[in-house]
Design a protein around this motif. Structure first.
Motif, mmCIF file in Angstrom:
data_model
loop_
_atom_site.group_PDB
_atom_site.id
_atom_site.type_symbol
_atom_site.label_atom_id
_atom_site.label_comp_id
_atom_site.label_asym_id
_atom_site.label_seq_id
_atom_site.Cartn_x
_atom_site.Cartn_y
_atom_site.Cartn_z
ATOM 1 N N PRO A 83 -37.363 -52.141 0.007
ATOM 2 C CA PRO A 83 -37.869 -53.249 -0.827
ATOM 3 C C PRO A 83 -38.309 -54.596 -0.548
ATOM 4 C CG PRO A 83 -35.534 -52.694 -1.055
ATOM 5 C CD PRO A 83 -36.091 -51.962 -0.150
ATOM 6 N N SER A 84 -37.849 -54.974 0.502
ATOM 7 C CA SER A 84 -38.223 -56.386 1.133
ATOM 8 C C SER A 84 -38.413 -56.109 2.494
ATOM 9 C CB SER A 84 -37.018 -57.344 1.116
ATOM 10 O OG SER A 84 -35.925 -57.038 1.766
ATOM 11 N N ASP A 85 -39.199 -57.352 2.990
ATOM 12 C CA ASP A 85 -39.254 -57.275 4.438
ATOM 13 C C ASP A 85 -38.265 -57.390 5.265
ATOM 14 O OD1 ASP A 85 -41.151 -58.049 6.735
ATOM 15 O OD2 ASP A 85 -40.062 -59.991 7.028
ATOM 16 N N HIS A 86 -36.936 -58.044 4.987
ATOM 17 C CA HIS A 86 -35.751 -58.002 5.711
ATOM 18 C C HIS A 86 -35.180 -56.537 5.736
ATOM 19 C CE1 HIS A 86 -31.311 -58.424 6.165
ATOM 20 N NE2 HIS A 86 -31.449 -59.255 6.904
ATOM 21 N N ALA A 87 -35.148 -55.848 4.379
ATOM 22 C CA ALA A 87 -34.643 -54.514 4.441
ATOM 23 C C ALA A 87 -35.415 -53.522 5.234
ATOM 24 C CB ALA A 87 -34.824 -54.064 3.059
ATOM 25 N N LEU A 88 -36.782 -53.819 5.289
ATOM 26 C CA LEU A 88 -37.529 -52.917 6.536
ATOM 27 C C LEU A 88 -37.114 -53.226 7.831
ATOM 28 C CD1 LEU A 88 -39.787 -50.986 6.794
ATOM 29 C CD2 LEU A 88 -41.661 -52.703 6.703
ATOM 30 N N GLY A 96 -34.699 -47.330 15.346
ATOM 31 C CA GLY A 96 -34.981 -47.673 16.863
ATOM 32 C C GLY A 96 -33.500 -47.395 17.604
ATOM 33 N N ASN A 97 -32.474 -47.479 16.877
ATOM 34 C CA ASN A 97 -30.947 -46.990 17.582
ATOM 35 C C ASN A 97 -30.977 -45.828 17.798
ATOM 36 O OD1 ASN A 97 -28.421 -48.209 18.291
ATOM 37 N ND2 ASN A 97 -27.506 -47.498 16.587
ATOM 38 N N ARG A 98 -32.001 -44.861 17.128
ATOM 39 C CA ARG A 98 -31.887 -43.303 17.498
ATOM 40 C C ARG A 98 -32.707 -42.912 18.660
ATOM 41 N NH1 ARG A 98 -29.196 -45.145 13.498
ATOM 42 N NH2 ARG A 98 -27.746 -43.878 12.524
ATOM 43 N N HIS A 99 -33.701 -43.864 18.895
ATOM 44 C CA HIS A 99 -34.445 -43.577 20.158
ATOM 45 C C HIS A 99 -35.660 -42.537 19.835
ATOM 46 C CE1 HIS A 99 -32.451 -46.343 22.849
ATOM 47 N NE2 HIS A 99 -31.445 -45.959 22.545
ATOM 48 N N ILE A 100 -36.070 -42.679 18.693
ATOM 49 C CA ILE A 100 -37.080 -41.676 18.223
ATOM 50 C C ILE A 100 -38.342 -42.511 18.233
ATOM 51 C CG2 ILE A 100 -35.597 -40.224 17.233
ATOM 52 C CD1 ILE A 100 -36.613 -41.544 14.448
ATOM 53 N N PRO A 101 -39.544 -41.639 18.228
ATOM 54 C CA PRO A 101 -40.795 -42.455 18.375
ATOM 55 C C PRO A 101 -41.091 -43.066 16.817
ATOM 56 C CG PRO A 101 -41.256 -40.321 19.415
ATOM 57 C CD PRO A 101 -39.601 -40.694 18.952
ATOM 58 N N ALA A 102 -41.616 -43.972 16.689
ATOM 59 C CA ALA A 102 -41.878 -44.598 15.198
ATOM 60 C C ALA A 102 -43.392 -45.460 15.640
ATOM 61 C CB ALA A 102 -40.644 -45.504 14.746
ATOM 62 N N GLU A 103 -44.155 -45.314 14.197
ATOM 63 C CA GLU A 103 -45.385 -46.023 14.210
ATOM 64 C C GLU A 103 -44.793 -47.210 13.068
ATOM 65 O OE1 GLU A 103 -49.891 -45.939 12.602
ATOM 66 O OE2 GLU A 103 -48.870 -44.172 13.079
ATOM 67 N N ILE A 104 -44.733 -48.466 13.419
ATOM 68 C CA ILE A 104 -44.490 -49.643 12.873
ATOM 69 C C ILE A 104 -45.721 -50.426 12.243
ATOM 70 C CG2 ILE A 104 -43.339 -51.756 12.715
ATOM 71 C CD1 ILE A 104 -41.551 -50.391 15.158
ATOM 72 N N GLY A 105 -45.724 -50.368 10.894
ATOM 73 C CA GLY A 105 -46.766 -51.206 10.373
ATOM 74 C C GLY A 105 -46.378 -52.350 9.611
ATOM 75 N N ALA A 106 -47.214 -53.113 8.969
ATOM 76 C CA ALA A 106 -46.609 -54.504 8.260
ATOM 77 C C ALA A 106 -45.846 -54.092 7.228
ATOM 78 C CB ALA A 106 -48.030 -55.109 7.821
ATOM 79 N N GLU A 107 -46.093 -52.872 6.526
ATOM 80 C CA GLU A 107 -45.416 -52.556 5.078
ATOM 81 C C GLU A 107 -44.641 -51.244 5.215
ATOM 82 O OE1 GLU A 107 -46.763 -54.306 1.695
ATOM 83 O OE2 GLU A 107 -47.628 -55.934 2.665
ATOM 84 N N GLY A 125 -31.236 -47.813 1.192
ATOM 85 C CA GLY A 125 -31.962 -48.484 0.232
ATOM 86 C C GLY A 125 -33.538 -48.458 0.541
ATOM 87 N N GLY A 126 -33.811 -47.674 1.313
ATOM 88 C CA GLY A 126 -35.221 -47.455 1.515
ATOM 89 C C GLY A 126 -35.855 -46.204 1.042
ATOM 90 N N SER A 127 -37.107 -46.086 1.031
ATOM 91 C CA SER A 127 -37.866 -44.849 0.577
ATOM 92 C C SER A 127 -38.246 -43.986 1.936
ATOM 93 C CB SER A 127 -38.799 -45.017 -0.404
ATOM 94 O OG SER A 127 -40.146 -45.662 0.491
ATOM 95 N N ALA A 128 -38.136 -42.747 1.851
ATOM 96 C CA ALA A 128 -38.841 -41.858 3.007
ATOM 97 C C ALA A 128 -39.563 -40.695 2.320
ATOM 98 C CB ALA A 128 -37.711 -41.400 3.695
#
Length: 158
Positions: A83-88, A96-107, A125-128
């Motif tokens: 819901p917010s930049d801080h939450a993202l 990242g703490n789980r050391h899995i590959p991730a593609e990071i976008g702006a939103e 509090g996020g959506s997946a």
């Protein structure tokens, strides 16, 4: 078998005879040496000096100068939003703490589909949401450059 010993990155590709294409998921795009066959049937040996990540739109150069187009295959991923930049940013830290590959976008952030991580994200509090698209995760901090290799110089935490 015809050999391929170099790759032209998509941003440097200006011309050439594209004779075939290979459609590869993220794991199959990280290569150094493997026998391949294009969708149109062209057999070749990819024989690069070191492992690299073939990216969507790159071209593999065959020894006779012809090109084989690289296409990133769609993969089942989770698109993670907050819901917010801080939450993202918080979610990115937990992923990242789980050391899995991730593609990071702006939103949004994309990871391989995983029901346990989906529940973690929702609990924070996020959506997946499941999506199908090419996966282009970040390279590691020790890799440098565009190659997005796996584990070169990386240390593991116990």
């Amino acid at each position: 078998m015809i050999r391929a010993t170099r790759v032209i990155r998509r941003d440097a590709l200006t011309r050439g005879e594209i004779v075939d294409r290979v459609v590869l998921d993220h794991g199959d795009r990280h290569r150094r040496r493997i026998a391949m066959r294009g969708v149109g049937g062209t057999p070749f040996l990819l024989d690069l000096p070191h492992p690299i990540l073939l990216d969507d739109g790159d071209a593999i150069v065959l020894s006779d100068g012809r090109l084989v187009w690289v296409e990133a295959a769609p993969e089942r991923l989770l698109e993670i939003r907050a819901p917010s930049d801080h939450a993202l940013k918080r979610l990115i830290w937990h992923i990242g703490n789980r050391h899995i590959p991730a593609e990071i976008g702006a939103e949004a952030v994309w990871i391989a589909e995983d029901h346990v991580l989906a529940e973690m994200v929702r609990g924070l509090g996020g959506s997946a949401e499941p999506v199908e698209r090419p996966f282009r995760p970040e390279g590691g901090a020790y890799e440098g450059g565009h190659d997005h290799g796996h584990g070169h110089g990386h240390h593991h935490h116990d």
